[in-house]
Motif scaffolding. Structure first.
Motif, mmCIF file in Angstrom:
data_model
loop_
_atom_site.group_PDB
_atom_site.id
_atom_site.type_symbol
_atom_site.label_atom_id
_atom_site.label_comp_id
_atom_site.label_asym_id
_atom_site.label_seq_id
_atom_site.Cartn_x
_atom_site.Cartn_y
_atom_site.Cartn_z
ATOM 1 N N SER A 69 0.841 -1.209 0.000
ATOM 2 C CA SER A 69 0.000 0.000 0.000
ATOM 3 C C SER A 69 0.867 1.247 0.000
ATOM 4 O O SER A 69 0.548 2.241 -0.676
ATOM 5 C CB SER A 69 -0.920 0.001 1.224
ATOM 6 O OG SER A 69 -1.763 -1.139 1.237
ATOM 7 N N ILE A 72 2.113 1.776 -3.543
ATOM 8 C CA ILE A 72 1.050 2.255 -4.433
ATOM 9 C C ILE A 72 0.758 3.725 -4.171
ATOM 10 O O ILE A 72 0.673 4.544 -5.104
ATOM 11 C CB ILE A 72 -0.226 1.413 -4.253
ATOM 12 C CG1 ILE A 72 0.014 -0.030 -4.696
ATOM 13 C CG2 ILE A 72 -1.384 2.020 -5.039
ATOM 14 C CD1 ILE A 72 0.413 -0.181 -6.140
ATOM 15 N N PHE A 73 0.607 4.106 -2.893
ATOM 16 C CA PHE A 73 0.269 5.490 -2.567
ATOM 17 C C PHE A 73 1.424 6.438 -2.848
ATOM 18 O O PHE A 73 1.200 7.636 -3.045
ATOM 19 C CB PHE A 73 -0.164 5.602 -1.099
ATOM 20 C CG PHE A 73 -1.618 5.323 -0.877
ATOM 21 C CD1 PHE A 73 -2.526 6.343 -0.722
ATOM 22 C CD2 PHE A 73 -2.081 4.016 -0.826
ATOM 23 C CE1 PHE A 73 -3.875 6.093 -0.541
ATOM 24 C CE2 PHE A 73 -3.424 3.732 -0.636
ATOM 25 C CZ PHE A 73 -4.328 4.781 -0.503
ATOM 26 N N SER A 74 2.653 5.930 -2.857
ATOM 27 C CA SER A 74 3.785 6.791 -3.196
ATOM 28 C C SER A 74 3.838 7.075 -4.693
ATOM 29 O O SER A 74 4.428 8.082 -5.123
ATOM 30 C CB SER A 74 5.097 6.143 -2.750
ATOM 31 O OG SER A 74 5.376 4.968 -3.493
ATOM 32 N N LEU A 75 3.224 6.196 -5.496
ATOM 33 C CA LEU A 75 3.249 6.361 -6.953
ATOM 34 C C LEU A 75 2.030 7.115 -7.481
ATOM 35 O O LEU A 75 2.095 7.751 -8.528
ATOM 36 C CB LEU A 75 3.340 4.987 -7.638
ATOM 37 C CG LEU A 75 4.614 4.175 -7.355
ATOM 38 C CD1 LEU A 75 4.531 2.815 -8.020
ATOM 39 C CD2 LEU A 75 5.853 4.922 -7.807
ATOM 40 N N ILE A 76 0.900 7.013 -6.755
ATOM 41 C CA ILE A 76 -0.316 7.695 -7.202
ATOM 42 C C ILE A 76 -0.242 9.177 -6.829
ATOM 43 O O ILE A 76 -0.010 9.520 -5.665
ATOM 44 C CB ILE A 76 -1.568 7.062 -6.565
ATOM 45 C CG1 ILE A 76 -1.703 5.601 -6.995
ATOM 46 C CG2 ILE A 76 -2.829 7.823 -6.963
ATOM 47 C CD1 ILE A 76 -2.877 4.893 -6.357
ATOM 48 N N ASP A 77 -0.426 10.026 -7.786
ATOM 49 C CA ASP A 77 -0.441 11.467 -7.541
ATOM 50 C C ASP A 77 -1.532 11.801 -6.526
ATOM 51 O O ASP A 77 -2.697 11.450 -6.719
ATOM 52 C CB ASP A 77 -0.712 12.195 -8.856
ATOM 53 C CG ASP A 77 -0.542 13.705 -8.729
ATOM 54 O OD1 ASP A 77 -0.558 14.217 -7.592
ATOM 55 O OD2 ASP A 77 -0.416 14.364 -9.771
ATOM 56 N N TYR A 78 -1.143 12.442 -5.419
ATOM 57 C CA TYR A 78 -2.131 12.734 -4.395
ATOM 58 C C TYR A 78 -3.220 13.693 -4.878
ATOM 59 O O TYR A 78 -4.299 13.765 -4.287
ATOM 60 C CB TYR A 78 -1.457 13.270 -3.125
ATOM 61 C CG TYR A 78 -0.868 14.658 -3.236
ATOM 62 C CD1 TYR A 78 -1.629 15.791 -2.954
ATOM 63 C CD2 TYR A 78 0.458 14.838 -3.584
ATOM 64 C CE1 TYR A 78 -1.090 17.064 -3.041
ATOM 65 C CE2 TYR A 78 1.009 16.107 -3.672
ATOM 66 C CZ TYR A 78 0.240 17.209 -3.401
ATOM 67 O OH TYR A 78 0.774 18.471 -3.473
ATOM 68 N N LYS A 80 -4.809 13.215 -7.613
ATOM 69 C CA LYS A 80 -5.848 12.306 -8.079
ATOM 70 C C LYS A 80 -6.663 11.775 -6.903
ATOM 71 O O LYS A 80 -7.878 11.578 -7.007
ATOM 72 C CB LYS A 80 -5.228 11.153 -8.861
ATOM 73 C CG LYS A 80 -4.552 11.581 -10.161
ATOM 74 C CD LYS A 80 -3.983 10.394 -10.909
ATOM 75 C CE LYS A 80 -3.325 10.844 -12.212
ATOM 76 N NZ LYS A 80 -2.730 9.698 -12.968
ATOM 77 N N LEU A 81 -5.992 11.541 -5.784
ATOM 78 C CA LEU A 81 -6.704 11.121 -4.576
ATOM 79 C C LEU A 81 -7.648 12.221 -4.100
ATOM 80 O O LEU A 81 -8.746 11.938 -3.608
ATOM 81 C CB LEU A 81 -5.708 10.757 -3.480
ATOM 82 C CG LEU A 81 -4.806 9.549 -3.745
ATOM 83 C CD1 LEU A 81 -3.807 9.375 -2.611
ATOM 84 C CD2 LEU A 81 -5.630 8.276 -3.921
ATOM 85 N N ASN A 369 4.879 10.611 -1.762
ATOM 86 C CA ASN A 369 4.360 11.189 -2.996
ATOM 87 C C ASN A 369 4.422 12.710 -2.956
ATOM 88 O O ASN A 369 4.768 13.358 -3.945
ATOM 89 C CB ASN A 369 2.919 10.728 -3.227
ATOM 90 C CG ASN A 369 2.379 11.179 -4.562
ATOM 91 O OD1 ASN A 369 1.715 12.205 -4.670
ATOM 92 N ND2 ASN A 369 2.690 10.420 -5.607
ATOM 93 N N GLN A 373 6.889 15.262 -5.413
ATOM 94 C CA GLN A 373 6.354 16.359 -6.207
ATOM 95 C C GLN A 373 6.804 17.730 -5.707
ATOM 96 O O GLN A 373 6.285 18.750 -6.173
ATOM 97 C CB GLN A 373 4.821 16.294 -6.212
ATOM 98 C CG GLN A 373 4.274 15.030 -6.855
ATOM 99 C CD GLN A 373 2.789 15.115 -7.102
ATOM 100 O OE1 GLN A 373 2.296 16.089 -7.662
ATOM 101 N NE2 GLN A 373 2.050 14.105 -6.671
#
Length: 393
Positions: A69, A72-78, A80-81, A369, A373
């Motif tokens: 997890s 995954i959360f380090s790769l997903i642009d926050y 988008k969250l 993340n 950025q």
């Protein structure tokens, strides 16, 4: 201005390596937790020294889920969250409702805050903390815009907080309800509300939770036992007293790894909420101070990453997640040392249990993340007004 140029260079270097430092601290705490759990869970092996207890196997599974997890959360642009925060918030609220559904909800120590999934007990309120942080960051990052039907974002945040806290209070989880309220107050401060309004709101919320606790027999007895610990050593204060005995028995150097006496069914919850006293008993004062230092370093590093977030939403999310982990750490250490009333807050990264561990590692992923950025270059502007100097990042 040479001193400020030097300060700028050092700040830039720290900013570059803060992500690596955060991961290193989190992995170190995880490693300490594995060793401590292996020692504390030895009583469950029942003489089969060659077998790893089921607790260790479950914890390794939770660690694997948590690390995945985190990745995954380090790769997903926050960002988008943030766009999905409405749906994530609804999903979190739905999970909390499932705690009351017969056959799915699971009651532990008088609190209906668990759901059973594939033989594992999951605590939805842990994951909802991330969801509500994302939602608050999205709507409060720009307090001037309206959220829905021209409603103020602060009012929307208040209603949302009220719904979640109401469910938690009904379930009997007063500790998490207070934690959610404190997150709401934190976002009010980050959103620009003056302290002259925030302090009365904070005081009123704490008073409300205290009144609710006094109206619940189980919680009232815990509070009364905390106020008179010397008179209730065999009752509600038994666990705390055994915790203090463990910490005192360890002394400075400890009894040796695996040599704890309190873990042999004297100290309840020695693998979960009260694992810190077992570490102190076996490894001594220096080990406990090292752990406290690691937590302090984690909070400072996570706070640094949040400070250099690329936007206000990142600052809000990072500060919220950092505060949640920090508050839980302080609460756990306060309980096991008798400074706070007994409340089931696990020790982040170390205590046995999956929900809080996965939440902490997911939070690390979000912070990484945010760190990825960060602006490649930042500027420090020094403003001088007479004898006063202020630094703007």
């Amino acid at each position: 201005m040479q001193e400020f140029d030097l300060f700028h260079q050092k700040t830039k270097k720290i900013n570059q390596f803060s992500g690596y430092l955060l991961v290193a601290i989190a992995l170190t705490l995880l490693s300490i937790g594995i060793v401590a759990l292996f020692s504390a869970s030895g009583k469950f092996v029942l003489g089969k020294e060659s077998q790893i207890s089921s607790l260790m196997l479950r914890q390794f599974l939770w660690i694997a889920i948590g690390l995945f997890s985190c990745l995954i959360f380090s790769l997903i642009d926050y960002h988008k969250l943030l766009q999905l925060s409405n749906w994530l918030l609804i999903f979190g609220f739905f999970l909390l409702i499932l705690c009351f559904v017969p056959g799915i909800g699971h009651k532990v120590h008088g609190s209906s805050r668990w759901i059973s999934v594939g033989g594992f007990n999951v605590e939805p309120s842990e994951f909802s903390k991330i969801f509500i942080s994302l939602f608050f960051a999205r709507i409060l990052s720009d307090a001037k815009k309206k959220v829905l039907f021209f409603v103020s974002p602060f009012f929307t945040a208040f209603v949302t907080m009220g719904l979640f806290v109401s469910l938690l209070i009904i379930s009997g989880d007063l500790g998490s309800s207070l934690l959610y309220f404190m997150v709401f107050v934190l976002f009010l401060y980050l959103g620009g509300i003056s302290l002259k309004w925030i302090l009365p709101i904070l005081g009123s919320g704490i008073l409300f939770v205290l009144i609710v606790a006094l109206l619940m027999p189980e919680r009232r007895s815990r509070l009364l036992a905390f106020l008179a610990m010397d008179q209730d050593k065999e009752g509600k204060s038994y666990q705390v007293w055994q915790s203090l005995i463990a910490l005192g028995s360890g002394g400075i150097s400890g009894l040796g790894l695996g040599n704890s006496r309190q873990k042999m069914f004297y100290l309840p919850e020695s693998t979960t909420d009260f694992i810190f006293p077992i570490i102190g008993e076996e490894l001594g004062l220096w080990a406990t101070l090292l752990i406290v230092g690691l937590y302090l370093s984690f909070i400072l590093t996570a706070g640094w990453i949040s400070l250099f977030a690329p936007d206000k939403e990142g600052l809000m999310i990072g500060t919220s997640l950092t505060s949640l982990i920090g508050i839980q750490t302080l609460a756990n250490l306060g309980v096991v040392t008798g400074l706070l009333p007994n409340k089931g807050f696990p020790l982040p990264f170390i205590s046995y249990g999956g929900s809080n561990l996965v939440f902490c590692l997911m939070s690390v992923g979000v912070l990484l993340n945010i760190h990825r950025q960060r602006p490649p270059e930042f500027h420090i502007k020094v403003e001088e007004k007479g004898a006063q100097r202020s630094i703007n990042l």
